[in-house]
Design an enzyme around this catalytic site. Structure first.
Site, PDB file in Angstrom:
ATOM      1  CG  ASP A 123      -6.376   1.625  -7.809  1.00  0.00           C
ATOM      2  OD1 ASP A 123      -5.808   0.765  -7.136  1.00  0.00           O
ATOM      3  OD2 ASP A 123      -6.799   2.780  -7.317  1.00  0.00           O
ATOM      4  CD  GLU A 147      -3.207  -0.264  -0.029  1.00  0.00           C
ATOM      5  OE1 GLU A 147      -3.079  -0.086  -1.133  1.00  0.00           O
ATOM      6  OE2 GLU A 147      -3.702  -1.307   0.437  1.00  0.00           O
TER       7      GLU A 147
END
Ligand code: GLA
Length: 382
Positions: free
Chosen positions: A175, A35
């Protein structure tokens, strides 16, 4: 329950009094680990989810895109010539469609007009990448109509360009890449510098559960951009191109160069890159225990060093840990609200989901949504 494909075909037929020629879909994603590493040229390990954006359509001969959004109950249309120049606009759903087509056009793709109905079941603002799903579904619709060769990596990069330059959101590549390149039952270890990826299967005895806190991120864009700037500043103070280029031992030796906040931001990114590569190896060894431990460590690092968690996310992660079947849990996505993700022993997923939701509801008063998710294919024509 009617599935989304049936639902969108019916909506198209009701609206236009003729059936669609094609239906495309592109999925949202949940990041298992890695992340805030993508914009540091690092590693990510996302997987697609079984929630997608769908477009049903037909070609038209008027060089326009004409769309009806089922979710927003509104029409939108624009002439293809309107997207010749970069005209950043708002973040309404139609701008994601326009922006993706602008990026395709400016890369030299010849686009024809189409008429469609669009709908999705990826929750918006929950950190599950509904916008990347919309961009890749748009790119797929254009590919089906205009019949160009589908290159997954190129389509992901152009969709990211749409989001960065047309919509004006400074996201990394994760993404769009997973929405384009995902594969059923797999996660993708992706190197955001070389753009190379390795598909890895999920551990055989464990399942992925999404834990939606019911809270939605506020002010996420400015906090996200702050984190990006802090990482770039830390990299230049450390004389490296990106935080990808330093390991933990070197960073610890150079701690005195950085101010305490910059050091903690860098420590998150550097340690997270290492955890992400180890997590992929753990998956390849079918080692769910180790994968779960790495997810736990990731959450602590995001909470304490990178400071992008929230009270609700921390509470959800705690509630998940109270269940003995939980192998690991962490916040997922940009943070500040939205979803956490847990790795859970498969035989206990129903009990885990029910009890975690009850526990979270009684301790926060928020209404959570807890569900098992399975990885689906990336952007495809059905
Ligand atoms: C958002 C961005 C991604 C990534 C994550 C954090 O989802 O769109 O590019 O930076 O945050 O890992």
């Amino acid at each position: 329950m009617i599935d989304m494909q049936t639902c969108i075909v019916k909506a198209f037929t009701d609206y236009f009094h003729v059936g669609p020629d094609w239906v495309v879909r592109s999925p949202g994603r949940v990041n298992l680990i890695g992340e805030h590493t993508d914009y540091n040229d690092g590693f990510v390990l996302p997987m697609t989810i079984d929630r997608s954006v769908y477009i049903a359509g037909i070609p038209n001969n008027n060089d326009r895109v004409e769309l009806f959004s089922l979710d927003y109950d509104t029409n939108g249309s624009f002439p293809l010539e309107e997207i010749n120049e970069l005209k950043p606009n708002s973040t309404t759903w139609l701008e994601y469609v326009k922006g993706t087509m602008w990026a395709l056009k400016s890369a030299g793709y010849h686009l024809s007009g189409w008429t469609g109905v669009i709908a999705g079941d990826v929750p918006i603002g929950a950190g599950l990448s509904s916008s990347a799903a919309l961009e890749l579904a748009t790119a797929r619709a254009c590919q089906v109509v205009s019949k160009f060769v589908w290159d997954e990596t190129e389509m992901a990069l152009l969709s990211q360009r749409a989001e960065n330059q047309w919509v004006g959101v400074q996201c990394g590549i994760m993404d769009q890449m997973i929405s384009a390149r995902g594969l059923r039952d797999h996660a993708l270890l992706f190197d955001c510098r070389s753009l190379e990826g390795r598909l890895v299967s999920l551990p055989s005895n464990a399942s992925i559960v999404i834990l939606d806190t019911g809270t939605r991120r506020g002010l996420v864009d400015s906090a996200y951009n702050d984190r990006r700037d802090q990482c770039e500043d830390a990299a230049s103070a450390l004389s490296v191109n990106a935080l990808r280029d330093i390991d933990l031992t070197e960073l610890l030796n150079k701690e005195s160069i950085l101010d305490p906040v910059a050091f903690r931001r860098a420590r998150h990114v550097v340690s997270e890159n290492a955890r992400t590569e180890r997590a992929a190896l753990a998956m390849e060894m079918d080692n769910a225990i180790e994968l779960g431990e790495l997810m736990d460590d990731s959450h602590v690092s995001l909470r304490d060093d990178f400071e992008v968690s929230s009270i609700a996310l921390d509470e959800m992660v705690e509630c998940a840990h109270r269940q003995p079947s939980c192998l690991g849990a962490r916040m997922t996505g940009a943070g500040f609200g939205g979803c956490a993700v847990a790795l859970v022993e498969t035989p206990y997923i129903e009990e885990f989901s029910r009890r975690t939701a009850e526990d979270y509801r009684s301790s926060t008063g928020n209404d959570p949504d807890v569900y098992v998710c399975n990885a689906t294919n990336g952007a495809e024509q059905l």
